[in-house]
Design a protein around this motif. Structure first.
Motif, PDB file in Angstrom:
ATOM      1  N   LEU A  32      11.137  -9.804 -15.270  1.00  0.00           N
ATOM      2  CA  LEU A  32      10.767  -9.849 -16.481  1.00  0.00           C
ATOM      3  C   LEU A  32      11.723  -9.914 -17.536  1.00  0.00           C
ATOM      4  O   LEU A  32      12.066 -10.539 -18.396  1.00  0.00           O
ATOM      5  CB  LEU A  32       9.415  -9.118 -16.940  1.00  0.00           C
ATOM      6  CG  LEU A  32       8.696  -9.134 -18.339  1.00  0.00           C
ATOM      7  CD1 LEU A  32       8.348 -10.613 -18.272  1.00  0.00           C
ATOM      8  CD2 LEU A  32       7.573  -8.100 -18.156  1.00  0.00           C
ATOM      9  N   ASN A  33      12.276  -8.740 -17.539  1.00  0.00           N
ATOM     10  CA  ASN A  33      13.420  -8.197 -18.387  1.00  0.00           C
ATOM     11  C   ASN A  33      14.254  -7.230 -17.505  1.00  0.00           C
ATOM     12  O   ASN A  33      14.050  -6.930 -16.360  1.00  0.00           O
ATOM     13  CB  ASN A  33      13.090  -7.704 -19.819  1.00  0.00           C
ATOM     14  CG  ASN A  33      12.102  -6.348 -19.450  1.00  0.00           C
ATOM     15  OD1 ASN A  33      12.625  -5.358 -18.739  1.00  0.00           O
ATOM     16  ND2 ASN A  33      10.982  -6.434 -19.944  1.00  0.00           N
ATOM     17  N   HIS A  58      27.446 -13.330  -4.971  1.00  0.00           N
ATOM     18  CA  HIS A  58      27.304 -14.264  -6.027  1.00  0.00           C
ATOM     19  C   HIS A  58      25.850 -14.523  -6.460  1.00  0.00           C
ATOM     20  O   HIS A  58      25.652 -15.903  -6.696  1.00  0.00           O
ATOM     21  CB  HIS A  58      28.106 -15.464  -5.460  1.00  0.00           C
ATOM     22  CG  HIS A  58      29.674 -15.146  -4.910  1.00  0.00           C
ATOM     23  ND1 HIS A  58      30.545 -14.899  -5.742  1.00  0.00           N
ATOM     24  CD2 HIS A  58      29.869 -15.173  -3.701  1.00  0.00           C
ATOM     25  CE1 HIS A  58      31.702 -14.886  -5.000  1.00  0.00           C
ATOM     26  NE2 HIS A  58      31.399 -14.842  -3.725  1.00  0.00           N
ATOM     27  N   VAL A  59      25.236 -13.568  -6.663  1.00  0.00           N
ATOM     28  CA  VAL A  59      23.644 -13.709  -7.157  1.00  0.00           C
ATOM     29  C   VAL A  59      23.921 -13.190  -8.587  1.00  0.00           C
ATOM     30  O   VAL A  59      24.350 -12.237  -9.092  1.00  0.00           O
ATOM     31  CB  VAL A  59      22.881 -12.544  -6.348  1.00  0.00           C
ATOM     32  CG1 VAL A  59      21.313 -12.610  -6.798  1.00  0.00           C
ATOM     33  CG2 VAL A  59      22.904 -12.965  -4.953  1.00  0.00           C
ATOM     34  N   ASP A  60      23.104 -14.069  -9.304  1.00  0.00           N
ATOM     35  CA  ASP A  60      22.748 -13.858 -10.796  1.00  0.00           C
ATOM     36  C   ASP A  60      21.563 -13.262 -10.999  1.00  0.00           C
ATOM     37  O   ASP A  60      20.647 -13.221 -10.260  1.00  0.00           O
ATOM     38  CB  ASP A  60      23.186 -15.149 -11.555  1.00  0.00           C
ATOM     39  CG  ASP A  60      23.497 -14.860 -13.134  1.00  0.00           C
ATOM     40  OD1 ASP A  60      23.548 -13.602 -13.540  1.00  0.00           O
ATOM     41  OD2 ASP A  60      23.610 -15.626 -13.950  1.00  0.00           O
ATOM     42  N   VAL A  61      21.297 -12.774 -12.232  1.00  0.00           N
ATOM     43  CA  VAL A  61      20.120 -12.442 -12.841  1.00  0.00           C
ATOM     44  C   VAL A  61      19.506 -13.305 -13.839  1.00  0.00           C
ATOM     45  O   VAL A  61      20.267 -13.526 -14.813  1.00  0.00           O
ATOM     46  CB  VAL A  61      20.206 -10.917 -13.452  1.00  0.00           C
ATOM     47  CG1 VAL A  61      18.825 -10.331 -13.985  1.00  0.00           C
ATOM     48  CG2 VAL A  61      20.779  -9.832 -12.165  1.00  0.00           C
ATOM     49  N   ARG A  62      18.567 -13.527 -13.794  1.00  0.00           N
ATOM     50  CA  ARG A  62      17.773 -14.347 -14.775  1.00  0.00           C
ATOM     51  C   ARG A  62      16.370 -13.403 -15.300  1.00  0.00           C
ATOM     52  O   ARG A  62      15.831 -13.024 -14.550  1.00  0.00           O
ATOM     53  CB  ARG A  62      17.101 -15.618 -14.391  1.00  0.00           C
ATOM     54  CG  ARG A  62      18.322 -16.716 -14.162  1.00  0.00           C
ATOM     55  CD  ARG A  62      19.156 -16.916 -15.077  1.00  0.00           C
ATOM     56  NE  ARG A  62      20.170 -17.883 -14.789  1.00  0.00           N
ATOM     57  CZ  ARG A  62      21.276 -17.961 -15.607  1.00  0.00           C
ATOM     58  NH1 ARG A  62      21.313 -17.041 -16.436  1.00  0.00           N
ATOM     59  NH2 ARG A  62      22.256 -18.784 -15.119  1.00  0.00           N
ATOM     60  N   ALA A  63      16.369 -13.263 -16.639  1.00  0.00           N
ATOM     61  CA  ALA A  63      15.159 -12.373 -17.076  1.00  0.00           C
ATOM     62  C   ALA A  63      14.501 -13.455 -18.106  1.00  0.00           C
ATOM     63  O   ALA A  63      15.126 -13.785 -18.852  1.00  0.00           O
ATOM     64  CB  ALA A  63      16.228 -11.289 -18.025  1.00  0.00           C
ATOM     65  N   ILE A  79      24.668 -11.960 -15.518  1.00  0.00           N
ATOM     66  CA  ILE A  79      25.368 -10.992 -15.182  1.00  0.00           C
ATOM     67  C   ILE A  79      27.006 -11.583 -15.521  1.00  0.00           C
ATOM     68  O   ILE A  79      28.022 -10.861 -15.466  1.00  0.00           O
ATOM     69  CB  ILE A  79      25.402 -10.090 -14.026  1.00  0.00           C
ATOM     70  CG1 ILE A  79      25.471 -11.139 -12.864  1.00  0.00           C
ATOM     71  CG2 ILE A  79      24.217  -9.375 -14.105  1.00  0.00           C
ATOM     72  CD1 ILE A  79      25.405 -10.451 -11.473  1.00  0.00           C
ATOM     73  N   TYR A  80      27.118 -12.863 -15.494  1.00  0.00           N
ATOM     74  CA  TYR A  80      28.367 -13.524 -15.580  1.00  0.00           C
ATOM     75  C   TYR A  80      28.577 -14.104 -16.847  1.00  0.00           C
ATOM     76  O   TYR A  80      29.649 -14.747 -17.381  1.00  0.00           O
ATOM     77  CB  TYR A  80      28.343 -14.760 -14.497  1.00  0.00           C
ATOM     78  CG  TYR A  80      28.466 -14.308 -13.311  1.00  0.00           C
ATOM     79  CD1 TYR A  80      29.381 -13.788 -12.525  1.00  0.00           C
ATOM     80  CD2 TYR A  80      27.227 -14.310 -12.407  1.00  0.00           C
ATOM     81  CE1 TYR A  80      29.187 -13.383 -11.183  1.00  0.00           C
ATOM     82  CE2 TYR A  80      26.834 -14.084 -11.286  1.00  0.00           C
ATOM     83  CZ  TYR A  80      28.020 -13.468 -10.549  1.00  0.00           C
ATOM     84  OH  TYR A  80      27.669 -13.007  -9.272  1.00  0.00           O
ATOM     85  N   ASN A  81      27.793 -13.758 -17.839  1.00  0.00           N
ATOM     86  CA  ASN A  81      27.951 -14.345 -19.294  1.00  0.00           C
ATOM     87  C   ASN A  81      28.931 -13.504 -19.954  1.00  0.00           C
ATOM     88  O   ASN A  81      29.069 -12.443 -20.179  1.00  0.00           O
ATOM     89  CB  ASN A  81      26.666 -14.245 -19.957  1.00  0.00           C
ATOM     90  CG  ASN A  81      26.443 -14.914 -21.170  1.00  0.00           C
ATOM     91  OD1 ASN A  81      27.532 -15.463 -21.715  1.00  0.00           O
ATOM     92  ND2 ASN A  81      25.300 -15.258 -21.846  1.00  0.00           N
ATOM     93  N   LEU A 127      26.307  -8.567 -27.026  1.00  0.00           N
ATOM     94  CA  LEU A 127      25.961  -7.463 -27.991  1.00  0.00           C
ATOM     95  C   LEU A 127      24.299  -7.364 -27.899  1.00  0.00           C
ATOM     96  O   LEU A 127      23.827  -6.214 -27.630  1.00  0.00           O
ATOM     97  CB  LEU A 127      26.325  -8.108 -29.208  1.00  0.00           C
ATOM     98  CG  LEU A 127      25.772  -6.875 -30.427  1.00  0.00           C
ATOM     99  CD1 LEU A 127      26.461  -5.632 -30.436  1.00  0.00           C
ATOM    100  CD2 LEU A 127      26.337  -7.717 -31.767  1.00  0.00           C
ATOM    101  N   VAL A 128      23.625  -8.420 -27.951  1.00  0.00           N
ATOM    102  CA  VAL A 128      22.112  -8.395 -27.958  1.00  0.00           C
ATOM    103  C   VAL A 128      21.782  -7.596 -26.693  1.00  0.00           C
ATOM    104  O   VAL A 128      20.625  -7.080 -26.797  1.00  0.00           O
ATOM    105  CB  VAL A 128      21.747  -9.843 -28.121  1.00  0.00           C
ATOM    106  CG1 VAL A 128      20.187  -9.866 -28.001  1.00  0.00           C
ATOM    107  CG2 VAL A 128      21.971 -10.475 -29.621  1.00  0.00           C
ATOM    108  N   ASN A 129      22.319  -8.349 -25.408  1.00  0.00           N
ATOM    109  CA  ASN A 129      21.542  -7.687 -24.053  1.00  0.00           C
ATOM    110  C   ASN A 129      22.253  -6.060 -24.134  1.00  0.00           C
ATOM    111  O   ASN A 129      21.262  -5.570 -23.705  1.00  0.00           O
ATOM    112  CB  ASN A 129      22.296  -8.536 -23.156  1.00  0.00           C
ATOM    113  CG  ASN A 129      21.597  -9.896 -22.974  1.00  0.00           C
ATOM    114  OD1 ASN A 129      20.485  -9.987 -23.254  1.00  0.00           O
ATOM    115  ND2 ASN A 129      22.475 -10.886 -22.657  1.00  0.00           N
ATOM    116  N   GLY A 130      23.238  -5.787 -24.605  1.00  0.00           N
ATOM    117  CA  GLY A 130      23.559  -4.431 -24.461  1.00  0.00           C
ATOM    118  C   GLY A 130      22.625  -3.584 -25.288  1.00  0.00           C
ATOM    119  O   GLY A 130      22.391  -2.471 -25.083  1.00  0.00           O
TER     120      GLY A 130
END
Length: 113
Positions: free
Chosen positions: A43-44, A66-71, A79-81, A88-91
């Motif tokens: 969800l987040n 090599h697994v990403d997170v989608r929220a 996690i690769y962005n 900044l926003v995610n932090g």
């Protein structure tokens, strides 16, 4: 590929700060060895971590396979962005999650009023 859903909660880093002590999460991370997974959908990000230490440890394991997170609530999260604006926003959202966790812990430590 097998679809699995986990609803096991918890947020505990061991005393040494070297592992995340969450049985359900550890089980899912162990599954990454044998199951082809492209991403983990949450969800987040607060469903995965609410502390910097937990974030680093969990991301390290996800990146190993090599697994990403989608929220769902953070549509640009990865996690690769490397985009500075997304960083900044995610932090900031992660800091708010940590604040909320500390606030809840403080309220619980006070006991019933």
């Amino acid at each position: 590929m097998t679809d699995t859903v986990s609803r096991i909660s918890g947020a505990k880093v061991d005393e040494d700060g070297l592992a995340v002590e969450r049985e359900g999460l550890q089980s899912k991370l162990a599954d990454l060895v044998s199951v082809a997974v492209d991403c983990v959908v949450v969800l987040n990000t607060s469903r995965l971590w609410r502390s910097d230490m937990a974030k680093v440890l969990i991301q390290r394991e996800l990146k190993r396979y090599h697994v990403d997170v989608r929220a769902i609530e953070q549509q640009t999260y990865s996690i690769y962005n490397d985009d500075p604006n997304d960083f900044l926003v995610n932090g900031m959202l992660e800091l708010l999650d940590q604040y909320q966790r500390l606030e809840i812990a403080l309220k619980l430590s006070r006991g019933p009023m």
